[in-house]
Design a protein around this motif. Sequence first.
Motif: not given
Length: 804
Positions: A690-707
Amino acid sequence: MYKYLIAIPLLLLSFSGFSQELSLSGFVEDYEKQPIMYANILVLSTEDESVVKGVSSNDFGFFIVNDLELGEYLVKISFIGYKEQTVRITLDENKDLGVLTLEEASEALDEVNILVKKPTLKKEPDRLVFNVESTPLVEGNMFQLLKSTPGVLVVDNTILVKNTVPSVYVNDRKVQLSNEELVQLLEGSSANSIKSVEVITNPSAKYDAESGVVINIVMSKNLIAGYNGSVSGNFEQGVFPRYQGGMNHFFKSDKVNLFASYTYSHNKTNRNDETTINYLNPDQSIDQTWKSDINRNTWTQTHNIGFNFDYTIDDQNTLSLSSNMMLLPYFRYKIDNGTTVFDDSDNLDFYFGSDNFSSDKKYNLGFDLGYVHRFKNQGGRLSVDAHYTTYDYNRNQNVHSDYYDQNGSFMQSSSFRTDSDQENQIITGKIDYLLPFKDGGTLEAGVKGSAIESRSGILQYDIENGEETLDPNNTNAFDYDERVFAGYLNYSKDWEKLSLVAGLRTEQTNIKGVSVLDDVTNKQDYLEWFPTASISYAFSDNFTLYGNYKRSIERPDYQSLNPFRFFLNDVTIVTGNPSLQPVFANHSVIGTSLFDFFTFEAYHKTSKNFLIDRPVQDNSENTLTYTPTNIEKSTEFGFDFVFNFEMAARWSVYFVTSFYHTEDRAVFDGITVSQNQWSNYTSWSNDLTLLKDNSLSLNFNIIYASKNIQGFTVSKDLLLTDLSLSKRILKKKATVSLQVSDILNTQDFRMANRYLDQRSANTVDLDTRYVKLGFRYKFGNTTLETNQRTIDQEETERLEKKTL
C-alpha cells in the motif's frame, strides 16, 4: 563401506571422461563463495552477438552447454542484482571455465532503491520455497513467520507439516534444540534477516534419516564490507503482557565475517484445560465421572546468545566457528487444578484441589567448528564439521492436594516434592564431499558419527506434618548412551526436460539405556538403509510431472525413553517408556504443476511403529497416565491442490486445500483397534502493498484444520486468523509493525479418546490471542547483511519432549 564411498566418486569421474561432445561448463558464485542458482548463461556469436545456446545454473551454481561447434564465442553470465560478466573463448575441445564470480551491482546496494516486496512462492518437485525478504512477515520473530508459511501448521506450540513434526534447519544447518527449546529460540529470534523458508517434503540423502520433512530457513546475505547493526523491541499483550528486546551486530572485511546477537525475552503465558474422564466398570458402564478445570501459568526469562565467525584463508579455504547458547535461569510453572467426582447417577461424590509449583533452570550451549575446501579445477567442495553440546536441566517440584466430601467437609490432604535433573553431552563429526561432472551431474558423498551420553535422576519425597520421607518407588536414575554412524551417496542431474535426484543413506545405531535402581537394561542395535529419489519431466513450459520417494526414521527422544514418573497431582502422571522402538516411514508423492500458478499432488505415507503420546486411564485405580507408545501402523494418503496468483498489481494470493485420509492401527491387551478419518487442511494467504512509495505492507492469513485423528485421539476443527502490518519510516532505517493473532478467538482445540475402555475428553484454551507492537532500527552500513546461522545437530532435538 567407507572405502566404497571414496572409490565410487573416482569411478564415476573416470566414466565422465569418455564423453566426446564439445561442451562448455563452469560454476557461478558470489564473493561469499556461495553458488548462484538460476543464473543465465548465454553463448553468443562473436559476429552479431546472436544467441547460439542458453542455459541456467543449477542449485550448486553449475552449468553446462552441450552440442557446441568449434569456433569462437562470447559467454555472457548474468543474474538479477549482479553485474553482468562477458568472457570471450575459443572452443576447440570440451572447456571448463572454472569458477566465475559475479560482483553485486552497486545500484542494488543503494538502500534508497530497496522496496517493500510481496511474499512469493515457488513450487519445486521436492519443496515449496516461500520468499519473504523485505516483506511485513519478517518484522516479527521466526516462530511467527513459520506460522504464516504455507503448509506449516502450529498446534499447541508444536510445528507440523502434514501431521509430521519437521526438522528445522537454518542455512542447511539443523537447529540443535528440543521442541520446547526450539520454540523459545524461534520466538526470541528476529525474522528480519530471513530471505526465504523452504518446506522440503522429500529431503535428499545428505540429510539425516530422521529428517523426513525439513523446514530450511535461508538467511539473507550481501557483499559490502563494513559494520552494521540493529536494535529491536516489541511489546505483546495477550492474557498477560510480554516483552522482548535484542540487538544484532555484524562486521565484514576481506577475510573476516563476524556476527553476534543477543535477545532477552520476558514472558508470562496462560493455558486453561477442561477435562472429563469417564471411569468404567468391566461391563463398560460408567463407574465415576471426573471433571477438572486446570489453569496453568508459565513465567520465563530467556537469554539467547549467538555468534558466527568466518575466516577466509584464501579463495579455496574457509574456517568457521559458531555458537548458539540458550540460558533459562528463571522458569516457573504453576498448575491450579480443581476436580469434581460424580458417581454413576451423576451425584457429587467428592472433590479435591491441587497446587503444583515447579522451579526450573536450564542451559544449552552448542559449539560448531567447520572447514570448507573448494577444489579449483573441478568446482568440487569438501566440508568438515565438528560439534559439541552440553546441556543441563534441573527441576524442583512441589505438589499439595486437599480432598473434600460431597458436603464440603475436609477429608484428607497429601503433599510431595521432587528433585530431578538431566545432563547431556553430545559430540558429532561429519565429512561431506561434492563432485560435479562435466555432463551436468553432481555427486555428493559423506559420513557422519555421533556420540551421546545422558545422565538423569529423580528423588521424590512424601511430606506429612512437615516431615519429608524418601519415596523409593518413585526415586530412580537413568543412564542413556547412543552411537550412530552414517554414510550416504547422492546423485543429481538436469537434462533439457528431465531432472533426477537419487540417493542412499545407511545408519548404524547402537543404544543402551539403564534404569539404575531397577537394574533394568534395554539395548537396541540395528543397521538400516534409507533410499530417496526425485524425478521430474517438463513436457512444456506450462506442464511438469514429477514423483518423489523417501524412507526415513524417527528415533524416540531421550525424555520419552526415561522411565521416571512425574506426578502433576496424585492421579495424573507423566512417564517415559524405555522399550520404545524407532518409527520407519515410507513416503511417496506424484504431482504436476500447470501454468506456474496451479499444483496438484497425490501422496501416500505409511509409518511402522508409529509413536504417539497416549493418555491411558486406569479404570481400577482411577488414574490417568500420559505415556509414549508405539502402535502397529499409521497410514495416510491424500490430495493437495495449490493455487498461487496475482489478484492485482499489489495483491497476491496463495490458496491451498488438502483432503487426506488417516488410519491408525494398534493392538492393546491382545485386542486390535483401528480408527480412520477423512480430514481437510486449507490455507488462504493475502499480501498487499500500500501507499505510493510501497512503504506499507499487509499480510492476512486464514488456516482451517478440520476434524482429524492422531494416534486414536480425535481433534476437533480449528481456525487460525492472523494479521500483520509494517511501515518503514526514518528514511527506511526504521520499521514499526503491528501483529494481531487469533483475531476471531477460534484457535482453542478439543480432543477426545473413545476406544476400548478409554473415555476422556479435553478442551484447551491457549494464550494465542494477542496484539504485538514492534520497532526495529538499523544503523551503520545498513546495506550489509549478516552471516547469521544456527548450528545443527539432530541429536539435541531429542533432549526432551514438550511439557504437558
